[in-house]
Design an enzyme around this catalytic site. Structure first.
Site, PDB file in Angstrom:
ATOM      1  N   CYS A 129       0.278   4.497   6.384  1.00 15.74           N
ATOM      2  CA  CYS A 129      -0.241   4.827   7.715  1.00 15.74           C
ATOM      3  C   CYS A 129       0.718   4.243   8.761  1.00 15.74           C
ATOM      4  CB  CYS A 129      -1.645   4.254   7.905  1.00 15.74           C
ATOM      5  SG  CYS A 129      -2.798   4.808   6.643  1.00 15.74           S
ATOM      6  N   CYS A 139       0.858  -1.192   0.000  1.00 16.60           N
ATOM      7  CA  CYS A 139       0.000   0.000   0.000  1.00 16.60           C
ATOM      8  C   CYS A 139       0.890   1.237   0.000  1.00 16.60           C
ATOM      9  CB  CYS A 139      -0.867   0.002   1.263  1.00 16.60           C
ATOM     10  SG  CYS A 139      -1.999   1.399   1.349  1.00 16.60           S
TER      11      CYS A 139
HETATM   12  S1  SF4 Z   1      -4.257   1.276   6.983  1.00 13.04           S
HETATM   13 FE1  SF4 Z   1      -3.263   2.732   5.588  1.00 13.04          FE
HETATM   14  S2  SF4 Z   1      -1.297   1.798   5.044  1.00 13.04           S
HETATM   15 FE2  SF4 Z   1      -2.600   0.179   5.931  1.00 13.04          FE
HETATM   16  S3  SF4 Z   1      -3.549  -0.785   4.168  1.00 13.04           S
HETATM   17 FE3  SF4 Z   1      -4.988   0.757   4.918  1.00 13.04          FE
HETATM   18  S4  SF4 Z   1      -4.487   2.589   3.716  1.00 13.04           S
HETATM   19 FE4  SF4 Z   1      -2.768   1.185   3.488  1.00 13.04          FE
END
Ligand code: SF4
Length: 371
Positions: free
Chosen positions: A114, A110
């Site tokens: 985050c 991703c």
């Molecule tokens: S929490 Fe944030 S980093 Fe994790 S998969 Fe979801 S969007 Fe991506």
């Protein structure tokens, strides 16, 4: 050869109509493959034999290969898959009373980064194709048919011990795009997959039973047709100052823009957007944070899910004390907010919220250490 699982019904009809055959044959194929779980063209006896042979030569019906399954002691089951280009993706089946939710991935890795999320630490590798998204649902369904959930899960679903040993069939009732990746960053494939999931000739999930969980990529969200699916926005902080520390995307889509979007979002009277709030010890779990959250969401038609953080070796954040979570919850409840505590499941098999991709990172670390 076209992969069958890439095609919403309309596209399949166009292909079949395009070779001069009856378009309704597409619906027949959908029913055999999605409704009945039959992948062998020779068995599809309401389709003439010559056409079955033609379809067999035209359509590839391979989906994802199941690599492993991991039963959590809380009843959830993590499934892992290896893609054709050797990437690992994961889905999680979460049984609850009267429902069985499948949490699916939409990307390998991703790019949202985050701070509290293991998948975010992987970086972005690639988008999943429609076939790979649908493949997780098909594989989970077949897994349930062939192997079943654990007896623990069976008890949770049925409210009593059926005495079965885990071979019973269960049905997936809900799909959440909450696994690896940001679904709104893979809009085209996610929308196509949702089309297939909702098709009445196919998997036949109602829109109320599908949820897109997003960091709030408004560019994507604004293009969704009303009623596409439920929306959950990962908020995790009551203001920009805190949110940007854990969610870099906040620089692009600050809190006020997200709230504005939610206020203007057209929903049916009973429908509400959900805000997810991952509670991180000593970061966003104080009563001051609860107050700020209340001020932010006062008068906004929404639900709030409080998700106590699951610790991992790849994150410095800690799980808040249970009393702290309860007090935060109580503060909001007393002010008539619709808020529930959603304990994430499957932590012992690294299948809980924010933990997917752990096996990938562990392998990478071992590789590095071996060098
Ligand atoms: S929490 Fe944030 S980093 Fe994790 S998969 Fe979801 S969007 Fe991506």
């Amino acid at each position: 050869m076209v992969n069958f699982f890439e095609l919403p019904l309309k596209e399949l009809e166009d292909i079949i109509g395009g070779i001069g055959k009856e378009r309704y044959r597409a619906r027949q194929l959908f029913r055999w493959i999605y409704k009945k779980g039959v992948y062998d063209f020779t068995v599809m006896d309401d389709i003439p034999k010559s056409l079955r042979n033609l379809f067999r030569d035209m359509f590839n019906i391979e989906t994802l290969q199941l690599g492993g399954s991991f039963y959590s002691k809380d009843g959830s089951v993590k499934l892992s898959f290896e893609t054709e280009d050797n990437h690992l993706i994961e889905s999680v089946m979460i049984p609850e009373k009267n429902r069985l939710t499948l949490c699916v991935s939409s990307q390998v890795g991703c790019r949202m980064a985050c701070a509290f999320c293991v998948t975010g630490k992987m970086g972005f590798i690639r988008n999943l194709t429609t076939k790979e998204i649908i493949g997780q649902v098909i594989a989970a369904r077949d897994f349930l048919k062939n192997r079943g959930l654990s007896p623990e899960a069976d008890k949770k679903i049925n409210g009593h011990d059926t005495g079965k040993d885990g071979n019973q069939t269960q049905r997936i009732t809900n799909i959440v795009f909450m696994g690896m990746g940001e679904p709104m960053d893979n809009l085209e494939n996610v929308i196509k997959a949702i089309d297939i999931l909702k098709d009445q000739n196919g998997l036949d999930f109602s829109k109320r039973r599908i949820t897109i969980s997003t960091v709030g990529l408004l560019a994507g969200l604004k293009t969704l047709k009303p009623g596409t699916a439920g929306i959950a926005i990962s908020l995790n902080a009551p203001d920009d100052k805190k949110r940007v520390k854990i969610m870099p995307i906040n620089r692009l889509y600050p809190v006020r823009d997200i709230i504005e979007f939610v206020k203007n979002y057209k929903t049916s009277p009973r429908e509400r957007i959900t805000f997810e709030y991952v509670m991180l010890k000593d970061f966003n779990d104080s009563i001051e944070d609860a107050k700020a959250l209340y001020e932010l969401l006062r008068g906004v038609k929404c639900k709030i899910n409080l998700i106590p953080f699951n610790e991992s070796p790849f994150s410095e954040f800690k799980t808040p004390e249970r009393d702290t979570v309860n007090e935060f919850h109580k503060y909001l409840i007393e002010r008539f907010m619709t808020v529930i505590i959603r304990d994430s499941r499957g932590a012992d098999v690294h299948g809980a919220c924010g933990q997917l991709g752990m096996s990938y990172l562990m392998t990478k670390n071992k590789e590095k250490a071996g060098k």
